[in-house]
Design a protein around this motif. Structure first.
Motif, PDB file in Angstrom:
ATOM      1  N   MET A   1     -36.782 -35.737   2.943  1.00  0.00           N
ATOM      2  CA  MET A   1     -37.691 -36.316   1.960  1.00  0.00           C
ATOM      3  C   MET A   1     -36.919 -37.247   1.040  1.00  0.00           C
ATOM      4  O   MET A   1     -35.872 -36.909   0.529  1.00  0.00           O
ATOM      5  N   ASP A   2     -37.466 -38.444   0.809  1.00  0.00           N
ATOM      6  CA  ASP A   2     -36.810 -39.365  -0.111  1.00  0.00           C
ATOM      7  C   ASP A   2     -37.033 -38.891  -1.538  1.00  0.00           C
ATOM      8  O   ASP A   2     -38.059 -38.299  -1.865  1.00  0.00           O
ATOM      9  N   THR A   3     -36.049 -39.176  -2.384  1.00  0.00           N
ATOM     10  CA  THR A   3     -36.218 -38.861  -3.798  1.00  0.00           C
ATOM     11  C   THR A   3     -37.409 -39.644  -4.330  1.00  0.00           C
ATOM     12  O   THR A   3     -37.552 -40.841  -4.107  1.00  0.00           O
ATOM     13  N   GLU A   4     -38.282 -38.959  -5.041  1.00  0.00           N
ATOM     14  CA  GLU A   4     -39.517 -39.551  -5.529  1.00  0.00           C
ATOM     15  C   GLU A   4     -39.246 -40.722  -6.476  1.00  0.00           C
ATOM     16  O   GLU A   4     -38.365 -40.672  -7.319  1.00  0.00           O
ATOM     17  N   PRO A 180     -45.549 -36.001  -4.467  1.00  0.00           N
ATOM     18  CA  PRO A 180     -45.585 -34.892  -3.508  1.00  0.00           C
ATOM     19  C   PRO A 180     -45.488 -33.545  -4.218  1.00  0.00           C
ATOM     20  O   PRO A 180     -44.975 -33.431  -5.337  1.00  0.00           O
ATOM     21  N   ASP A 181     -45.993 -32.519  -3.568  1.00  0.00           N
ATOM     22  CA  ASP A 181     -45.821 -31.160  -4.068  1.00  0.00           C
ATOM     23  C   ASP A 181     -44.417 -30.706  -3.684  1.00  0.00           C
ATOM     24  O   ASP A 181     -44.072 -30.651  -2.508  1.00  0.00           O
ATOM     25  N   LEU A 182     -43.619 -30.396  -4.674  1.00  0.00           N
ATOM     26  CA  LEU A 182     -42.210 -30.095  -4.424  1.00  0.00           C
ATOM     27  C   LEU A 182     -41.913 -28.598  -4.398  1.00  0.00           C
ATOM     28  O   LEU A 182     -40.762 -28.189  -4.518  1.00  0.00           O
ATOM     29  N   GLU A 229     -42.461 -25.257 -12.356  1.00  0.00           N
ATOM     30  CA  GLU A 229     -41.786 -26.414 -11.764  1.00  0.00           C
ATOM     31  C   GLU A 229     -40.792 -27.019 -12.751  1.00  0.00           C
ATOM     32  O   GLU A 229     -39.671 -27.388 -12.392  1.00  0.00           O
ATOM     33  N   GLU A 230     -41.182 -27.118 -14.039  1.00  0.00           N
ATOM     34  CA  GLU A 230     -40.270 -27.688 -15.029  1.00  0.00           C
ATOM     35  C   GLU A 230     -39.066 -26.783 -15.261  1.00  0.00           C
ATOM     36  O   GLU A 230     -37.928 -27.246 -15.344  1.00  0.00           O
ATOM     37  N   THR A 678     -33.568 -32.056  -4.967  1.00  0.00           N
ATOM     38  CA  THR A 678     -33.157 -33.368  -5.498  1.00  0.00           C
ATOM     39  C   THR A 678     -34.346 -34.105  -6.105  1.00  0.00           C
ATOM     40  O   THR A 678     -34.249 -34.707  -7.183  1.00  0.00           O
ATOM     41  N   ALA A 679     -35.495 -34.056  -5.400  1.00  0.00           N
ATOM     42  CA  ALA A 679     -36.689 -34.753  -5.884  1.00  0.00           C
ATOM     43  C   ALA A 679     -37.221 -34.112  -7.172  1.00  0.00           C
ATOM     44  O   ALA A 679     -37.710 -34.804  -8.069  1.00  0.00           O
ATOM     45  N   LEU A 680     -37.131 -32.796  -7.274  1.00  0.00           N
ATOM     46  CA  LEU A 680     -37.566 -32.110  -8.499  1.00  0.00           C
ATOM     47  C   LEU A 680     -36.756 -32.565  -9.703  1.00  0.00           C
ATOM     48  O   LEU A 680     -37.299 -32.829 -10.783  1.00  0.00           O
ATOM     49  N   LEU A 681     -35.451 -32.655  -9.518  1.00  0.00           N
ATOM     50  CA  LEU A 681     -34.592 -33.113 -10.606  1.00  0.00           C
ATOM     51  C   LEU A 681     -34.934 -34.553 -10.992  1.00  0.00           C
ATOM     52  O   LEU A 681     -34.967 -34.901 -12.180  1.00  0.00           O
TER      53      LEU A 681
END
Length: 694
Positions: A1-4, A180-182, A229-230, A678-681
């Motif tokens: 998955m690419d970083t958002e 996306p839902d992470l 999530e946060e 990674t995307a969440l961060l």
């Protein structure tokens, strides 16, 4: 998955430079920022309320026909529009209106409005309600199918405009794959959390039957989904800091027979507690490894953390490396330097003190000795300033971590970087931290607890007294002085002003000097020069003065065993952690010790609860748990450490029951879904953790 990659808000219709500037004031830059901007409350616009059934203070959607429009002249000019339905009549009052508005609202016009029914000059009135007049076909908007959100806003940005933008953002979310839902579906199912689009749709457009109390309080599963999530992103960020630190190399500090440690322990008039020995073993195991130690040592006031730290420093010295001890205040740094000198002088170990306000000559001399390889260095934040050069820095000890913040200790680590090696770090705090908070806020550190007090510590008897009983308190102080005991009298103000605190302390000093003759009273406060403060503290420690009037500069670490009474003014205004720290300044000798909490009525419920807690327990961990309940994590951890202001949705006090799950989730994501981690961060911390930068 690419970083958002978050799209800018300017992609939304109607968002130009001017509106983008207003949104920036709310820290809204990207469309996801807007979606995570949650309502403060909700209004029920799903049904029409008959005018005859309106109650004072009720927020309601109403509908009727204008029966009269008139301009009223009183203290302020206003437009009064009387509206009637089959059940009754109500007034709509506008203090700001235009001629076009006046023409629009003529008798016979059908109108729909929303507002709060308030008491006015003509009965119930709605002041500046949101309204819609009938169109050319006589039609009015249908009532909403969902509850209407009310958002935090800023000057020049109306609720109506925010709702329009939110509708566009939600439409973008439903049709775009850019949010996306992470959280993997399997983990969402395990923790019974809804999907991200479901949660956001529900929060911004809740159906009429929604339990609003759980939604506003944050206990609803949809809010929990966002909070988790946060918290997860924050925990992942701290773990990333930890991984980055672990990827560095540190000097393995192998014991050379532990000669220096053995000599110091042999010279002490007491043995270490089992808890001190256990924690020291954990530290030494870390120091022997070629990766940097990152360990937080937590222990109640008087548990002997400083001695453990000094023994760790001797391990570094024994291995041929320098060690640094960083304290949050100059008074505390000077005290640590005196203690270390007393312990280490007989071992032939040099201790150098570096402070921000030393004379040029003292500073030049200290810097030269540090650069030449002085074994032990003690100081404040001056230790990581540019001109400081270390020869071989192997260990950094940071006292009272929450008074600095993560970024400052990372700066000190960078000061010690040499030939690809960084120093080990030992972090200490006398502020007991509930385990759930420690898991979240110190995820980049290993954790040790000194959970045993040395024998001989005298229990401190705590009493709570009304300020009206001040004369009795002064008599108690006089009795203590007569018995050759010393007294702290701490003067606190709720205002965060050194000048006001100093002024109040000076007034109290004058009063007590007169009331306690012939005993000597001294004064120390934050606006005094460091040399003056040091002189006052040295005289008090030497027993030359009997009573020390102080602001909370003596909160941490000051050690005068002969002081057996602590008086705290305005105790109801302080948090439990600070009260506990202050109380810990007495009870360090063999004499019976007392802490008097002076308060000024009336007491708030929170103030009463804090004082009762102090009276009923001296257990720092119980106090920390109660502090968390009463005042939240900022008081327990220190605001500079928590980054609390950085949380958009999560609330550590409310959401602490999620922290064990967050810890488990972060480990699973890192191991099995690294792209999602990674995307969440990137979503929650696009610029990195704000207190994790160096």
């Amino acid at each position: 998955m690419d970083t958002e990659v978050d799209p800018a808000l300017t992609r939304l219709k109607g968002v130009g430079a001017q509106l983008a500037e207003k949104l920036e004031r709310l820290h809204l830059r990207q469309i996801p920022d807007l979606l995570f901007h949650l309502p403060l409350r909700y209004e029920d616009r799903t049904r029409i309320h008959p005018l005859g059934q309106l109650r004072l203070g009720q927020h309601a959607l109403i509908r009727g026909r204008v029966v009269n429009t008139s301009v009223q002249y009183g203290r302020r000019r206003s437009l009064l529009v009387r509206v009637r339905d089959d059940s009754g009549e109500v007034g709509l009052r506008f203090y700001y209106f235009s001629a076009a508005q006046q023409r629009q609202l003529q008798p016979g016009t059908a109108i729909q409005a929303f507002g709060e029914a308030r008491r006015g000059a003509t009965g119930l009135e709605f002041y500046h309600p949101e309204y819609s007049a009938a169109d050319d076909d006589g039609a009015l908007p249908a009532p909403s199918g969902t509850l209407t959100p009310v958002y935090p806003t800023t000057e020049g940005l109306t609720q109506k405009r925010l709702r329009q933008l939110m509708e566009q953002a939600l439409a973008w979310m439903r049709t775009s794959d850019e949010l996306p839902d992470l959280l993997p579906a399997s983990l969402r199912e395990q923790w019974q959390l809804p999907a991200l689009p479901t949660a956001l749709d529900f929060i911004h457009n809740p159906p009429p039957a929604t339990d609003l109390e759980t939604l506003i309080s944050g206990d609803h599963p949809c809010v929990a989904r966002l909070a988790v999530e946060e918290l997860l992103a924050q925990h992942l960020g701290l773990r990333q800091l930890r991984h980055q630190a672990r990827a560095e190399a540190a000097p393995p500090l192998h014991s050379q027979g532990g000669t220096l440690q053995q000599q110091l322990r042999a010279s002490l008039p007491f043995a270490l507690t089992a808890a001190q020995d256990r924690v020291l073993e954990e530290i030494e195991a870390d120091l022997a490894r070629p990766v940097p130690m990152l360990r937080l040592v937590q222990g109640d006031v008087g548990a002997g953390k400083t001695l453990v730290a000094v023994l760790a420093m001797l391990r570094a010295v024994d291995a041929g490396w320098q060690s640094v001890f960083m304290a949050p205040t100059e008074i505390l740094a000077e005290q640590h330097a005196r203690n270390l000198t007393a312990w280490l002088q007989s071992l032939g170990i040099e201790v150098v003190l570096l402070l921000g306000r030393q004379t040029r000559r003292q500073r030049t001399e200290a810097l030269a000795r540090i650069a030449a390889g002085a074994a032990c260095v003690v100081g404040t934040h001056a230790l990581f300033q540019e001109e400081v050069r270390y020869q071989r820095l192997g260990l950094v000890v940071v006292d009272e971590q929450h008074r600095f913040g993560v970024d400052q200790r990372l700066l000190l680590r960078e000061k010690g970087r040499q030939q690809g090696l960084v120093p080990h770090q030992l972090i200490m705090t006398a502020t007991p931290i509930p385990r759930t908070l420690a898991m979240s806020m110190y995820a980049d550190l290993d954790f040790s607890v000194i959970d045993e007090l040395p024998p001989g510590r005298t229990p401190v008897v705590t009493t709570v007294m009304n300020d009206a009983q001040r004369e009795r308190v002064i008599q108690r102080v006089r009795d203590a002085c007569t018995d050759r005991r010393q007294v702290y009298w701490v003067c606190t103000l709720i205002e965060d002003s050194d000048e006001l605190q100093a002024q109040a302390a000076e007034e109290l000093y004058t009063q007590l000097t007169e009331a306690l003759q012939p005993f000597r009273v001294a004064l120390v406060h934050g606006r005094m020069k460091n040399s003056e403060k040091s002189a006052v503290m040295s005289a008090f420690k030497a027993g030359e003065t009997q009573v020390l009037v102080a602001t909370t500069v003596i909160e941490v670490g000051v050690d005068v065993p002969n002081a057996s009474v602590m008086i705290i003014e305005n105790a109801e205004r302080l948090g439990l952690s600070q009260l506990h720290q202050l109380r810990g300044r007495v009870g360090r000798g063999a004499a019976d010790s007392y802490c008097v909490l002076l308060y000024r009525p009336p007491l708030s419920q929170g103030g009463k609860a804090r004082l009762n807690t102090m009276r009923s327990t001296s257990d720092g961990f119980q106090i920390a748990e109660q502090d968390l309940l009463l005042r939240g994590p900022g008081e327990v951890l220190g605001t500079r450490q928590t980054g609390e202001a950085g949380f958009r949705i999560a609330n550590l006090q409310r959401d602490q029951h999620w922290l064990p799950a967050v810890k488990q989730l972060s480990e699973t994501l890192e191991r099995e879904y690294p792209d999602m981690a990674t995307a969440l961060l990137a979503r929650w911390h696009p610029e990195g953790l704000n207190y994790g930068k160096v």
